[in-house]
Scaffold this active site. Structure first.
Site, mmCIF file in Angstrom:
data_model
loop_
_atom_site.group_PDB
_atom_site.id
_atom_site.type_symbol
_atom_site.label_atom_id
_atom_site.label_comp_id
_atom_site.label_asym_id
_atom_site.label_seq_id
_atom_site.Cartn_x
_atom_site.Cartn_y
_atom_site.Cartn_z
ATOM 1 N N SER A 168 0.838 -1.197 0.000
ATOM 2 C CA SER A 168 0.000 0.000 0.000
ATOM 3 C C SER A 168 0.869 1.241 0.000
ATOM 4 C CB SER A 168 -0.902 0.013 1.234
ATOM 5 O OG SER A 168 -1.543 1.267 1.354
ATOM 6 N N MET A 170 -11.459 -5.766 5.941
ATOM 7 C CA MET A 170 -10.628 -4.817 6.682
ATOM 8 C C MET A 170 -10.271 -5.421 8.033
ATOM 9 S SD MET A 170 -9.991 -2.228 4.779
ATOM 10 C CE MET A 170 -9.171 -1.275 6.067
ATOM 11 N N HIS A 176 -1.197 -1.299 -4.237
ATOM 12 C CA HIS A 176 -2.481 -1.005 -3.588
ATOM 13 C C HIS A 176 -2.612 0.492 -3.330
ATOM 14 C CE1 HIS A 176 -5.982 -2.199 -1.133
ATOM 15 N NE2 HIS A 176 -5.617 -1.209 -0.320
ATOM 16 N N GLY A 194 -8.970 4.227 7.616
ATOM 17 C CA GLY A 194 -8.739 5.656 7.747
ATOM 18 C C GLY A 194 -7.321 6.050 8.079
ATOM 19 N N PHE A 195 -6.578 5.138 8.714
ATOM 20 C CA PHE A 195 -5.207 5.461 9.109
ATOM 21 C C PHE A 195 -4.311 4.244 8.927
ATOM 22 C CE2 PHE A 195 -8.048 8.091 11.672
ATOM 23 C CZ PHE A 195 -7.550 9.357 11.420
ATOM 24 N N GLY A 196 -3.076 4.473 8.526
ATOM 25 C CA GLY A 196 -2.094 3.405 8.439
ATOM 26 C C GLY A 196 -1.461 3.150 9.793
ATOM 27 N N GLY A 197 -0.733 2.040 9.884
ATOM 28 C CA GLY A 197 0.046 1.753 11.079
ATOM 29 C C GLY A 197 -0.735 1.223 12.267
ATOM 30 N N ASP A 250 -4.930 3.297 -1.449
ATOM 31 C CA ASP A 250 -5.979 3.607 -0.480
ATOM 32 C C ASP A 250 -6.462 5.032 -0.729
ATOM 33 O OD1 ASP A 250 -6.227 1.247 1.229
ATOM 34 O OD2 ASP A 250 -4.149 1.647 1.774
ATOM 35 N N MET A 302 -12.210 4.291 -0.391
ATOM 36 C CA MET A 302 -12.846 4.573 0.898
ATOM 37 C C MET A 302 -13.508 5.938 0.796
ATOM 38 S SD MET A 302 -9.985 3.104 3.551
ATOM 39 C CE MET A 302 -8.571 3.240 2.454
ATOM 40 N N GLY A 331 1.432 -2.015 4.283
ATOM 41 C CA GLY A 331 1.919 -0.660 4.058
ATOM 42 C C GLY A 331 3.217 -0.411 4.787
ATOM 43 N N SER A 332 3.116 -0.157 6.077
ATOM 44 C CA SER A 332 4.317 0.105 6.880
ATOM 45 C C SER A 332 5.293 -1.061 6.838
ATOM 46 C CB SER A 332 3.918 0.386 8.339
ATOM 47 O OG SER A 332 3.057 1.495 8.424
ATOM 48 N N MET A 366 -8.928 7.969 0.030
ATOM 49 C CA MET A 366 -9.773 8.398 1.140
ATOM 50 C C MET A 366 -10.259 9.829 0.921
ATOM 51 S SD MET A 366 -7.747 6.855 4.417
ATOM 52 C CE MET A 366 -6.037 6.557 4.045
ATOM 53 N N ASP A 405 -6.458 -6.185 4.810
ATOM 54 C CA ASP A 405 -5.790 -4.884 4.809
ATOM 55 C C ASP A 405 -5.847 -4.305 6.216
ATOM 56 O OD1 ASP A 405 -4.824 -2.355 4.391
ATOM 57 O OD2 ASP A 405 -6.328 -1.761 2.918
ATOM 58 N N GLY A 406 -4.660 -4.115 6.808
ATOM 59 C CA GLY A 406 -4.574 -3.459 8.105
ATOM 60 C C GLY A 406 -3.806 -4.266 9.127
ATOM 61 N N GLY A 407 -2.676 -3.739 9.551
ATOM 62 C CA GLY A 407 -1.904 -4.395 10.601
ATOM 63 C C GLY A 407 -1.208 -5.665 10.179
ATOM 64 N N HIS A 453 -8.564 0.808 -3.777
ATOM 65 C CA HIS A 453 -9.508 0.659 -2.667
ATOM 66 C C HIS A 453 -10.134 2.024 -2.394
ATOM 67 C CE1 HIS A 453 -9.901 -0.182 1.958
ATOM 68 N NE2 HIS A 453 -11.070 -0.132 1.362
#
Length: 217
Positions: free
Chosen positions: A8, A137, A33, A142-145, A35, A68, A197-198, A37, A175-177, A66
């Site tokens: 991402s 999800m 990817h 709404g936020f990365g990390g 994101d 959002m 992402g991170s 928003m 997607d996420g974490g 994606h």
């Protein structure tokens, strides 16, 4: 279904975006990817069509977009024309989800539908035979990390079993974490498209991609 890593770019350094995308591409990432928003559906504002257009020529990897955003049908055609290969919309953000999926297909893109952590998979069972991918999800968007929410992997497992029962062959994306500590559980639950992402863009991108791909073997 084939396993694929989708870095991402939300977590990338936009001052060095071309170099970082090329590094992820060359290391073996399958998708890129995006994101997108709007500051309404989710609190943050990220990027839109100009960014996608500007990097379409950097890589031939599949662009996994994606959305959002509220009422995403307003921009489906524009994103398809800008180079999106997969367009994923949130079930919660669509007034007429069925029609939005049809519009994505009419524009020549593959269609995905996303669910927030607290939205049950029953909300989309009626369109599973129309989509190419479902995005579960694993954090609130709404936020990365953020840290992965454990119960979301039960949704991945339930969806995987449901698709098997119905004889449906579709991608299940998370997607996420997702990182080297959490990817095993996501894969075991039934996910085959992994957004990170991170875990990709912080530090040595090539080494990060290779470490995640090693877990996906």
């Amino acid at each position: 279904m084939e396993k694929c890593l989708a870095p991402s770019i939300l977590a990338a350094d936009f001052g060095n975006l071309k170099m970082q995308i090329e590094a992820a591409d060359e290391a073996g990432a399958g998708y890129i990817h995006f994101d997108v928003m709007d500051g309404l559906y989710v609190p943050s504002i990220s990027f839109g069509l100009p960014v996608l257009k500007s990097i379409r020529g950097i890589t031939d990897k599949l662009f996994d977009v994606h959305l959002m955003i509220v009422d995403p049908e307003r921009y489906i055609k524009d994103f398809a024309e800008a180079g999106a290969d997969i367009i994923t919309v949130h079930a919660e953000a669509c007034k007429h989800l069925d029609a939005t999926i049809d519009l994505i297909k009419e524009c020549g893109a593959m269609a995905g539908v996303a669910l927030n952590p607290a939205t049950p998979i029953e909300e989309i069972t009626h369109v599973l035979d129309k989509v190419d991918m479902v995005l579960i999800m694993t954090v609130n968007p709404g936020f990365g990390g953020q840290k992965l929410i454990p119960y979301t992997l039960k949704k991945v497992s339930d969806l995987s079993k449901l698709c098997e029962e119905k004889g449906l062959k579709l991608d299940i994306e998370v997607d996420g974490g997702i990182n080297t500590d959490t990817i095993d559980a996501a894969l075991e639950a039934g996910a085959n498209v992994i957004v990170a992402g991170s875990a990709v863009f912080k530090g040595d991108i090539r080494a990060n991609v290779e470490a995640l791909l090693e877990k996906m073997k």
